[in-house]
Every structure is written in C-alpha cells, then in structure tokens.
Design a protein around this motif. Structure first.
Motif, PDB file in Angstrom:
ATOM      1  N   GLY A 163      47.424  44.558 -17.262  1.00 33.30           N
ATOM      2  CA  GLY A 163      48.741  43.856 -17.052  1.00 33.30           C
ATOM      3  C   GLY A 163      49.849  44.365 -15.983  1.00 33.30           C
ATOM      4  N   THR A 164      49.702  45.859 -16.042  1.00 32.00           N
ATOM      5  CA  THR A 164      50.693  46.500 -14.981  1.00 32.00           C
ATOM      6  C   THR A 164      50.065  46.221 -13.507  1.00 32.00           C
ATOM      7  OG1 THR A 164      51.120  48.091 -16.574  1.00 32.00           O
ATOM      8  CG2 THR A 164      51.636  48.747 -14.451  1.00 32.00           C
ATOM      9  N   PHE A 165      48.602  46.428 -13.372  1.00 32.51           N
ATOM     10  CA  PHE A 165      48.034  46.424 -12.155  1.00 32.51           C
ATOM     11  C   PHE A 165      48.320  44.858 -11.694  1.00 32.51           C
ATOM     12  CE2 PHE A 165      44.626  44.893  -9.433  1.00 32.51           C
ATOM     13  CZ  PHE A 165      44.769  46.085  -8.210  1.00 32.51           C
ATOM     14  N   SER A 166      48.360  43.583 -12.409  1.00 34.86           N
ATOM     15  CA  SER A 166      48.653  42.414 -12.051  1.00 34.86           C
ATOM     16  C   SER A 166      49.971  42.277 -11.515  1.00 34.86           C
ATOM     17  CB  SER A 166      48.495  41.379 -13.349  1.00 34.86           C
ATOM     18  OG  SER A 166      48.973  40.173 -13.049  1.00 34.86           O
ATOM     19  N   MET A 167      51.198  42.908 -12.223  1.00 31.16           N
ATOM     20  CA  MET A 167      52.589  42.815 -11.745  1.00 31.16           C
ATOM     21  C   MET A 167      52.831  43.593 -10.511  1.00 31.16           C
ATOM     22  SD  MET A 167      54.657  43.183 -15.471  1.00 31.16           S
ATOM     23  CE  MET A 167      54.061  44.666 -16.121  1.00 31.16           C
ATOM     24  N   VAL A 168      52.147  44.634 -10.305  1.00 26.75           N
ATOM     25  CA  VAL A 168      52.294  45.568  -8.956  1.00 26.75           C
ATOM     26  C   VAL A 168      51.714  44.818  -8.070  1.00 26.75           C
ATOM     27  CG1 VAL A 168      51.329  47.817  -7.871  1.00 26.75           C
ATOM     28  CG2 VAL A 168      52.144  47.724 -10.163  1.00 26.75           C
ATOM     29  N   MET A 169      50.527  43.985  -8.186  1.00 28.30           N
ATOM     30  CA  MET A 169      49.888  43.334  -7.060  1.00 28.30           C
ATOM     31  C   MET A 169      50.920  42.218  -6.770  1.00 28.30           C
ATOM     32  SD  MET A 169      47.296  44.826  -6.029  1.00 28.30           S
ATOM     33  CE  MET A 169      47.119  43.581  -4.907  1.00 28.30           C
ATOM     34  N   ALA A 170      51.646  41.534  -7.918  1.00 23.97           N
ATOM     35  CA  ALA A 170      52.502  40.470  -7.544  1.00 23.97           C
ATOM     36  C   ALA A 170      53.708  41.126  -6.786  1.00 23.97           C
ATOM     37  CB  ALA A 170      53.006  39.830  -8.892  1.00 23.97           C
ATOM     38  N   ARG A 171      54.172  42.097  -6.855  1.00 24.50           N
ATOM     39  CA  ARG A 171      54.986  42.809  -5.960  1.00 24.50           C
ATOM     40  C   ARG A 171      54.532  42.842  -4.343  1.00 24.50           C
ATOM     41  NH1 ARG A 171      60.226  44.723  -5.325  1.00 24.50           N
ATOM     42  NH2 ARG A 171      60.215  46.623  -4.174  1.00 24.50           N
ATOM     43  N   TYR A 172      53.055  43.159  -4.426  1.00 21.84           N
ATOM     44  CA  TYR A 172      52.599  43.619  -3.085  1.00 21.84           C
ATOM     45  C   TYR A 172      52.304  42.056  -2.393  1.00 21.84           C
ATOM     46  CZ  TYR A 172      49.019  44.264   0.392  1.00 21.84           C
ATOM     47  OH  TYR A 172      48.289  44.434   1.724  1.00 21.84           O
ATOM     48  N   VAL A 173      51.860  41.306  -3.137  1.00 20.83           N
ATOM     49  CA  VAL A 173      51.623  39.649  -2.448  1.00 20.83           C
ATOM     50  C   VAL A 173      53.107  39.142  -2.222  1.00 20.83           C
ATOM     51  CG1 VAL A 173      50.529  37.657  -2.629  1.00 20.83           C
ATOM     52  CG2 VAL A 173      49.574  39.765  -3.772  1.00 20.83           C
ATOM     53  N   GLY A 174      54.083  39.595  -2.961  1.00 18.70           N
ATOM     54  CA  GLY A 174      55.247  38.599  -2.781  1.00 18.70           C
ATOM     55  C   GLY A 174      55.995  39.216  -1.585  1.00 18.70           C
ATOM     56  N   ARG A 175      55.640  40.313  -1.115  1.00 20.82           N
ATOM     57  CA  ARG A 175      56.189  40.585   0.459  1.00 20.82           C
ATOM     58  C   ARG A 175      55.997  39.864   1.328  1.00 20.82           C
ATOM     59  NH1 ARG A 175      54.610  47.215   0.057  1.00 20.82           N
ATOM     60  NH2 ARG A 175      56.293  47.958  -1.395  1.00 20.82           N
ATOM     61  N   TYR A 176      54.726  38.992   1.144  1.00 23.20           N
ATOM     62  CA  TYR A 176      54.069  38.271   2.481  1.00 23.20           C
ATOM     63  C   TYR A 176      54.203  36.764   2.116  1.00 23.20           C
ATOM     64  CZ  TYR A 176      52.245  42.827   3.184  1.00 23.20           C
ATOM     65  OH  TYR A 176      52.051  44.145   3.524  1.00 23.20           O
ATOM     66  N   GLU A 177      54.254  36.271   0.800  1.00 21.96           N
ATOM     67  CA  GLU A 177      54.269  34.810   0.301  1.00 21.96           C
ATOM     68  C   GLU A 177      55.409  34.365   0.275  1.00 21.96           C
ATOM     69  OE1 GLU A 177      51.665  33.286   0.085  1.00 21.96           O
ATOM     70  OE2 GLU A 177      49.836  34.464  -0.254  1.00 21.96           O
ATOM     71  N   ARG A 178      55.851  33.170   0.909  1.00 22.96           N
ATOM     72  CA  ARG A 178      57.047  32.757   0.652  1.00 22.96           C
ATOM     73  C   ARG A 178      57.429  31.739  -0.404  1.00 22.96           C
ATOM     74  NH1 ARG A 178      58.605  30.103   6.418  1.00 22.96           N
ATOM     75  NH2 ARG A 178      60.788  29.964   5.295  1.00 22.96           N
ATOM     76  N   ASN A 179      56.142  31.452  -1.138  1.00 24.25           N
ATOM     77  CA  ASN A 179      56.066  30.430  -2.391  1.00 24.25           C
ATOM     78  C   ASN A 179      55.869  31.222  -3.351  1.00 24.25           C
ATOM     79  OD1 ASN A 179      56.513  28.488  -4.265  1.00 24.25           O
ATOM     80  ND2 ASN A 179      54.840  26.983  -3.273  1.00 24.25           N
ATOM     81  N   SER A 180      56.656  31.679  -4.519  1.00 23.29           N
ATOM     82  CA  SER A 180      56.287  32.365  -5.598  1.00 23.29           C
ATOM     83  C   SER A 180      55.725  31.775  -6.728  1.00 23.29           C
ATOM     84  CB  SER A 180      57.745  32.682  -6.413  1.00 23.29           C
ATOM     85  OG  SER A 180      58.436  31.539  -6.537  1.00 23.29           O
ATOM     86  N   LEU A 181      55.351  30.209  -6.500  1.00 24.58           N
ATOM     87  CA  LEU A 181      54.642  29.559  -7.308  1.00 24.58           C
ATOM     88  C   LEU A 181      53.146  29.901  -7.146  1.00 24.58           C
ATOM     89  CD1 LEU A 181      56.475  26.093  -7.240  1.00 24.58           C
ATOM     90  CD2 LEU A 181      55.917  27.594  -9.451  1.00 24.58           C
ATOM     91  N   ALA A 182      52.709  30.287  -5.861  1.00 21.48           N
ATOM     92  CA  ALA A 182      51.342  30.637  -5.784  1.00 21.48           C
ATOM     93  C   ALA A 182      51.038  31.789  -6.509  1.00 21.48           C
ATOM     94  CB  ALA A 182      51.330  30.945  -4.032  1.00 21.48           C
ATOM     95  N   LEU A 183      51.871  32.629  -6.702  1.00 25.36           N
ATOM     96  CA  LEU A 183      51.495  34.043  -7.563  1.00 25.36           C
ATOM     97  C   LEU A 183      51.336  33.679  -9.139  1.00 25.36           C
ATOM     98  CD1 LEU A 183      53.794  36.183  -5.813  1.00 25.36           C
ATOM     99  CD2 LEU A 183      51.630  36.724  -6.333  1.00 25.36           C
ATOM    100  N   VAL A 184      51.778  32.477  -9.463  1.00 19.94           N
ATOM    101  CA  VAL A 184      51.349  31.827 -10.797  1.00 19.94           C
ATOM    102  C   VAL A 184      50.521  30.936 -11.098  1.00 19.94           C
ATOM    103  CG1 VAL A 184      52.641  30.700 -12.811  1.00 19.94           C
ATOM    104  CG2 VAL A 184      54.142  32.030 -11.345  1.00 19.94           C
ATOM    105  N   PHE A 185      50.206  30.211  -9.935  1.00 23.75           N
ATOM    106  CA  PHE A 185      49.107  29.208  -9.806  1.00 23.75           C
ATOM    107  C   PHE A 185      47.808  29.761  -9.984  1.00 23.75           C
ATOM    108  CE2 PHE A 185      46.431  26.346  -7.039  1.00 23.75           C
ATOM    109  CZ  PHE A 185      46.160  25.590  -7.893  1.00 23.75           C
TER     110      PHE A 185
END
Length: 300
Positions: A163-185
């Motif tokens: 679960g922690t790794f998933s959240m850390v990767m969300a922060r990593y990907v979030g640096r590049y993605e403009r749509n936060s929904l993709a990280l949930v989808f």
C-alpha cells in the motif's frame, strides 16, 4: 523543494477527508469480509470505480484523457494497489479491526524509506524523529503488544508495504500526469480484470443489502483514492502518511458503533502522539530553511 503553504494546507485537508472516506470503506470491508471472498468485492468495486473515472472524465475532460505518459510506473502502482487491497481485505478478516491499525501506523516509516530511492526526496533527521514518535504512539495503542506472529500479521505487513509503495508511485507518476483520474482508473481496472478471472471459483449470490454495501464501498473508495492522488501531488509521501493515521479516530468510532469495540484510555494517548507527529510533519513543510550562500559567477 518545500511545498507552498497553500498547497500544504490543501494537501493536509484532502488527506484528512480521505481518512474519513477510507475508514468508512474499511468498515464495509470488515462487514463483508466474513461472508465473501476478496475477488467478489473487488471485481464489483474495481469495475464501478473505473466506470466512475470514465464518467468523471467525460463530465470534465482533462488534457490527454485517461492516458498515461508513464506506463511502467503506472503498471507498478496498479499491481501494488491490487496486492494491497486483497491483503487488507484478509487482514481485516484475520485480525481485530484496531490491530490492523498497527500496520497502517507503520506506513509513514516505510514511506520514508521508499521516498529516498524512488522519489529522491531527502528525509531529514528531525523528520525521522517525528516518524519514530508517531510509531511509538501507535505502539501505545496496544500496550500488550502482539502475543505471537500469525499469518494475519504477515498479510497485514504485506498490505502495509504494498500500500505504501502504491502511494509513493502515485506521487512519482503525479509529477508527470496532468489528469489525476488516470492514477485511480488503471489500478481499479486491473483490479476488476484480475478479480473477475478468479470470481467464478468463489462467487456467492449477494442479497440486495450486501450488493448495496458493495456499491457504497466503491463510491467511498473512488472518492478516497481520487482525493489521495491529488494530496500526494501536494505533500511528500512521508508527510501525507502520518496524517493518514488520523483514520484511527474514525476506526475507533466505527468500531464502537458497528462492532462494539470500546477503546481504553491508552488508545487515546497513542492517538494523541500519532496526531501530534503528523501535525509536526505538516509544520515542517512551512518551516524556513537556511539557504546556502550565493556563489559569485566567474568573470567572463
């Protein structure tokens, strides 16, 4: 780089709302965990959350839609999310509701360990001290400790790490993605496909009441994960995860109201330490830092 004050306040507020939503979802998980296998809940909820993402994106289209520019990192996050979801499901089945919180309380420390190599975010000594204090607060919640290591504890530890790794990767990907929904989808889409493959072997008919709970779980999960993705863009992972310990307050309330679990005074002491640790880490994002002396450029 320090986060802007407004971003810190916004991120902290989103995390606190997240704790209320995810704790409510956890309560539904515990209600359903005794009667159904994990694939049945997650096949339904994963599909619904993915559908909610599509509908939300159609209502307010974002540049690039639900596409991703970091497919490998997104795949890692998605797999970790599926593992964490299944692990927490069985942890709630095998362990008392409050005992799972021990492993949720470990997540800030794990996030601190992961933030350096994955996110290149330096974790200062004072932050480690605050994280350690938060963990001590978690231990105060359970003065008798773990009587023995069981399979349930191993499952909860796996849930904590994944679960922690998933959240850390969300922060990593979030640096590049403009749509936060993709990280949930994508994590929920993968959840649906994986669980649907197993569903025929474990399916049990669900009455309308339980089906309604599954739909409510999906709605809460969608809202919680969306808010968390946005918050992780604004806060370092090791700051966001201690604030998530506030969900213990919600877990206590849910335990009292729905499961008849009455907490002792030591639980409130531990919760106070945990909350204090999280608030300090938010304050640390505001604290000014000494800037290095400017170096004069060489003469041309």
């Amino acid at each position: 780089m320090k986060a802007a004050p407004i971003a810190v306040v916004t991120g902290a507020t989103l995390v606190m709302v997240y704790t209320a939503l995810i704790s409510s979802a956890d309560g539904i998980t515990k209600l359903l965990a005794g009667g159904y296998a994990a694939p049945q809940l997650y096949a339904v909820s994963g599909g619904l959350v993915a559908l909610f993402c599509v509908l939300a994106n159609r209502a307010k289209p974002a540049p690039g839609g639900l596409g991703t520019t970091r497919p490998y990192a997104m795949a890692l996050r998605s797999v970790a999310t599926v593992i964490a979801g299944v692990s927490f499901f069985y942890a709630f089945r095998l362990l008392p509701f409050a005992e799972v919180f021990i492993f949720i309380g470990l997540m800030p420390l794990v996030a601190g360990l992961m933030s350096g190599p994955i996110l290149q975010e330096r974790v200062a000594l004072r932050v480690w001290i605050a994280l350690g204090a938060g963990f001590i607060g978690v231990l105060c919640l359970f003065p008798e400790g773990l009587h023995a290591v069981t399979f349930g504890h191993a499952v909860a530890l796996l849930a904590c790490v994944s679960g922690t790794f998933s959240m850390v990767m969300a922060r990593y990907v979030g640096r590049y993605e403009r749509n936060s929904l993709a990280l949930v989808f994508y994590p929920n889409l993968l959840n649906m496909f994986v669980m649907a493959a197993v569903l025929p072997f474990v399916f049990k008919p669900m009455p309308l009441t339980d089906l309604g709970l599954a739909v409510a779980y999906a709605a809460l999960l969608f809202g919680a994960r969306w808010l968390l993705v946005v918050a992780l863009r604004l806060l370092p992972a090791y700051t966001a995860t201690p604030l998530m310990n506030l969900q213990f307050v919600w877990m206590v309330l849910i335990g009292v109201v729905f499961f008849g679990e009455v907490p002792g005074s030591h639980i409130y002491l531990g919760a106070l330490i945990v909350v204090g640790s999280g608030l300090y880490l938010v304050y640390d994002q505001f604290a000014p830092r000494r800037q290095p002396e400017a170096v004069m450029p060489p003469a041309e």
